[in-house]
Design a protein around this motif. Structure first.
Motif, PDB file in Angstrom:
ATOM      1  N   ASP B  11       0.847  -1.190   0.000  1.00  0.00           N
ATOM      2  CA  ASP B  11       0.000   0.000   0.000  1.00  0.00           C
ATOM      3  C   ASP B  11       0.882   1.240   0.000  1.00  0.00           C
ATOM      4  N   CYS B  13       0.483   5.154   1.268  1.00  0.00           N
ATOM      5  CA  CYS B  13      -0.406   5.942   2.125  1.00  0.00           C
ATOM      6  C   CYS B  13       0.127   7.358   2.295  1.00  0.00           C
ATOM      7  N   LEU B  19      -3.149   2.682   8.781  1.00  0.00           N
ATOM      8  CA  LEU B  19      -3.416   1.504   7.964  1.00  0.00           C
ATOM      9  C   LEU B  19      -3.471   0.276   8.860  1.00  0.00           C
TER      10      LEU B  19
END
Lengths: 111, 113
Positions: B11, B13, B19
């Motif tokens: 991911d 971010c 998260l």
């Protein structure tokens, strides 16, 4: 306390042998060896418990010297697939199941 | 050995956000651990996830930054809170049956912009 691994890196030709060492200043209950290839998860190789035993898996073996708090990983007749970073993880005396990993040894096997 | 599924696998971010990473095992396990591995570095234990009680954190890691849940013997989550670029890393869960070897999930590669 983090165990000390040596060497930091080693380059081999296919078929050659290598030894990777792992030393701790603390009394240990066990030593765990892992291999990690780039971009992948660490893969368990073997575990050695106090008592100075030696284990083998195919052409990879290891020993644990309880008196010296030192473990060695032996790679015999290396194959291209042996390339990766080898980590030792040490579990302190008293066995709390938690591992402290060394900084790793980068092994490269060339044709 | 157990099959370990970690989500997400990667991911990207924004700083200041949080998260949550999930770790699912296909069988009941005694121990679940969360590690951080910074690029080219070793594995550093963040905490032990305890089923039904608060996680046990290692020195340098605190619950406010890395809250962990473990509602049962097959599942755990790690949240990385109020993220900064220094949190960019690979986060790995591992599982074991007490005195058995630890096995790792594939990891979550996290980048913070």
């Amino acid at each position: 306390q983090q165990p000390v691994q040596s060497p930091q890196a080693v380059i081999l030709r296919e078929g050659e042998d290598a030894v990777i060492n792992c030393s701790s200043s603390k009394a240990l209950y066990s030593v765990h060896w892992y291999r990690q290839k780039h971009g992948e998860a660490p893969v368990f190789l073997m575990i050695l418990l106090k008592g100075g035993e030696q284990k083998g898996h195919d052409k990879i073996s290891a020993s644990f010297n309880e008196k010296k708090q030192q473990s060695s990983l032996y790679l015999t007749a290396s194959q291209l697939s042996y390339s990766g970073t080898y980590f030792c993880g040490t579990e302190p005396g008293g066995s709390n199941y938690k591992l402290t990993f060394g900084k790793g040894t980068l092994l490269t096997v060339n044709p | 050995s157990a099959v370990i599924s970690q989500k997400p696998s990667r991911d990207i971010c924004q700083r200041g956000t949080s998260l949550t990473i999930q770790c699912q095992v296909d069988s009941q396990v005694t121990m679940m651990f969360w590690y951080r591995q910074q690029p080219g570095q070793s594995l550093t234990l963040i905490a032990t996830a305890n089923q039904g009680s608060e996680a046990t954190y290692e020195s340098g890691f605190v619950i406010d930054k890395f809250p962990i849940s473990r509602p049962n013997l097959t599942f755990s989550t790690l949240t990385v809170s109020n993220m900064s670029p220094e949190d960019s890393s690979i986060y790995l869960c591992s599982v074991s049956l007490g005195n058995q070897p630890q096995h790792f999930g594939d990891g979550t590669r996290l980048s913070i912009l």
